[in-house]
Design an enzyme around this catalytic site. Structure first.
Site, PDB file in Angstrom:
ATOM      1  CG  ASP A   1      81.421  66.427  42.599  1.00 49.13           C
ATOM      2  OD1 ASP A   1      80.983  66.593  43.748  1.00 49.13           O
ATOM      3  OD2 ASP A   1      82.433  67.020  42.180  1.00 49.13           O
TER       4      ASP A   1
ATOM      5  NE  ARG B   1      83.294  71.063  50.267  1.00 50.74           N
ATOM      6  CZ  ARG B   1      83.119  71.336  48.973  1.00 50.74           C
ATOM      7  NH1 ARG B   1      82.047  71.943  48.582  1.00 50.74           N
ATOM      8  NH2 ARG B   1      84.037  70.998  48.090  1.00 50.74           N
TER       9      ARG B   1
ATOM     10  NE  ARG C   1      79.952  76.857  42.318  1.00 50.60           N
ATOM     11  CZ  ARG C   1      80.101  75.822  43.137  1.00 50.60           C
ATOM     12  NH1 ARG C   1      79.133  75.480  43.947  1.00 50.60           N
ATOM     13  NH2 ARG C   1      81.226  75.138  43.162  1.00 50.60           N
TER      14      ARG C   1
ATOM     15  CB  CYS D   1      80.061  74.543  51.677  1.00 47.36           C
ATOM     16  SG  CYS D   1      79.649  73.330  50.528  1.00 47.36           S
TER      17      CYS D   1
ATOM     18  CE  LYS E   1      82.900  72.649  39.463  1.00 46.68           C
ATOM     19  NZ  LYS E   1      83.450  72.964  40.787  1.00 46.68           N
ATOM     20  CG  ASN E   2      86.004  69.889  40.395  1.00 47.99           C
ATOM     21  OD1 ASN E   2      85.566  71.044  40.432  1.00 47.99           O
ATOM     22  ND2 ASN E   2      85.367  68.851  40.897  1.00 47.99           N
TER      23      ASN E   2
END
Ligand code: UD1
Length: 427
Positions: free
Chosen positions: A305, A122, A397, A117, A22-23
């Site tokens: 994460d 952030r 997500r 967030c 994803k990132n």
């Protein structure tokens, strides 16, 4: 409203396929704004954040086709505009990644300010500082970031903190800037290497990604590229913990073990067997996990994460574990939910003190954010009884076909519709 219902206590067994990262994908998609040529990205995961980035690119005038196979074609032709669509941009912080490419390509950009967030403050000050140094005028007002420039010029840019997003945004802007940009104290995450490789496939001149000094020599024009994105290291890490916490055995593939060095070291320290063979990894949990001390930090440190998933796992470990979160100011949303399921965790600022092993029991819980959601899913898999998890949209997500993958490994997971708006109803 949807929720996940998990009947826990089943050790997971089998093979699980790991999706594209994803990132990395989100940044490669933003990089496609740098050229009018067609870019092909392969192995794109079907997750909500990617759909949001598709909406942003389409709103900017790019043509995006996304095949069932995971192949995505993006063309940012003459119709490209500089105003990112509000609704989609506000949904995801990674929308800020279009700022550098738009300034480099169109010399103008306007995007909704990403703001705060759930996991803490952030700011985007480092993104803005670097772009300003390269010659952009950026104004933050009325909830928007607006920018323009006559041209972007190569500069020496020092980041106070190795921000992943700032490093990537500046690399993309510098790829079309005049002269050479050197980013000092840049982030070293594997996703930065992906951005470098993709941009170089487009004709950019970048080296140094993976170290903290990245040199980008600007070129006049970039062209289309065809690129396959690497597997998602956080998804792989999450399934490793799924094997560990349920005392099961999983084979995960494809996995790049190099990207997971510290995660694997910590799993082994806890007593989990992790063996790699080529692109496959065999993970075998243990019924007696050992307590750990760990601290999240920028790569190659322990990934923030993966912190929530490890916190969930350590509720089952023997002794007192200490987990400190150094990257974000407020990343312990999962703790209240884990406590609701029977965990013994105290939080003091950025430190969580976990006493184990504890028997976890099913409860009604919430996924407060993406990885907090992963943590409660993992706890639910190990808990006695049924857990109902609200806030599934957060999990969607970043995890592709999560229930399907878990079910294939023997988990009892179902997605259900709630009849109430506020909370899932117990049945
Ligand atoms: C990326 C990842 C996210 C991961 C994070 C850290 C994506 C889409 N997201 O987020 O999953 O958790 O890296 O590995 O790739 N900061 C500033 N000023 C800035 C930018 C960041 O102070 O201008 C601070 C942030 O507040 C945060 C820390 O730096 O505390 C890390 O942020 P950063 O590395 O930028 O993360 P993201 O790129 O947003």
């Amino acid at each position: 409203m949807q929720f996940l219902e998990i009947e826990g206590g089943k050790a997971l067994h089998g093979r699980i396929g790991i999706s594209g990262a994803k990132n990395a994908v989100l940044k490669l998609m933003a990089a496609c704004l740098l050229t009018a040529g067609e870019c092909v990205i392969r192995n794109v995961p079907r997750i909500r954040d990617v759909r949001t980035m598709v909406e942003i690119l389409r709103g900017l005038g790019a043509k995006v086709e996304w095949e069932e196979s995971g192949e995505m074609r993006i063309t940012s032709g003459e119709e490209l505009t500089f105003e990112a669509p509000d609704k989609s941009a506000r949904q995801m912080r990674a929308s800020i990644q279009v700022l550098g490419p738009l300034l480099a390509r169109l010399r103008r950009a306007r995007i909704a300010h990403p703001g705060g967030c759930a996991i803490g403050a952030r700011p985007v000050d480092l993104h803005l500082m670097g772009l300003r140094k390269m010659g952009a005028v950026l104004v933050e007002e009325y909830g928007y970031i607006s920018g323009w420039c006559r041209e972007l010029t190569g500069q020496d840019i020092y980041l106070d903190y190795p921000s992943v997003g700032a490093t990537e945004n500046l690399m993309m802007a510098a790829a079309l800037a005049k002269g050479t940009t050197v980013i000092y104290n840049g982030a070293r995450e594997p996703e930065i290497i992906e951005v470098q490789n993709f941009l170089n496939c487009m004709g950019a001149k970048i080296r140094g990604a993976g170290t903290d000094i990245i040199r980008i020599t600007g070129v006049d024009e970039l062209h289309g590229a065809d690129y396959t994105v690497v597997p998602d290291r956080i998804e792989a890490g999450t399934f490793m913990v799924a094997a560990a916490i349920t005392g099961g055995e999983l084979i995960l593939a494809p996995v790049i073990m190099d990207h997971l060095q510290l995660v694997v070291a910590k799993l082994r320290e806890a007593g989990v067997v992790v063996e790699a063979e080529g692109e496959s990894v065999y993970v075998k949990g243990s019924h007696r996990l050992a307590a750990l001390t760990l601290r999240s930090a920028p790569y190659p440190g322990f990934p923030t994460d993966m912190q929530p998933q490890f916190t969930a796992m350590l509720t089952k470990a023997d002794g007192i574990s200490l987990v400190s979160e150094s990257v974000y100011t407020n990343r312990f949303h999962h703790v209240d939910e884990l406590v609701r399921m029977g965990a013994d965790i105290a939080v003091d600022g950025r430190l969580a003190i976990i006493r184990g092993p504890r028997r976890l029991t099913g409860a009604q819980v919430q996924a407060g954010d993406l990885r907090a959601g992963a943590a409660v899913v993992l706890a639910a898999l190990a808990a006695d009884g049924i857990t109902q998890i609200g806030g599934v949209e957060h999990i969607d997500r970043g995890y592709e076909r999560l229930e399907e993958k878990l079910r294939l490994a023997g988990a009892l997971v179902a997605r259900r519709e709630s009849v109430t708006v506020e909370e899932p109803v117990l049945v």
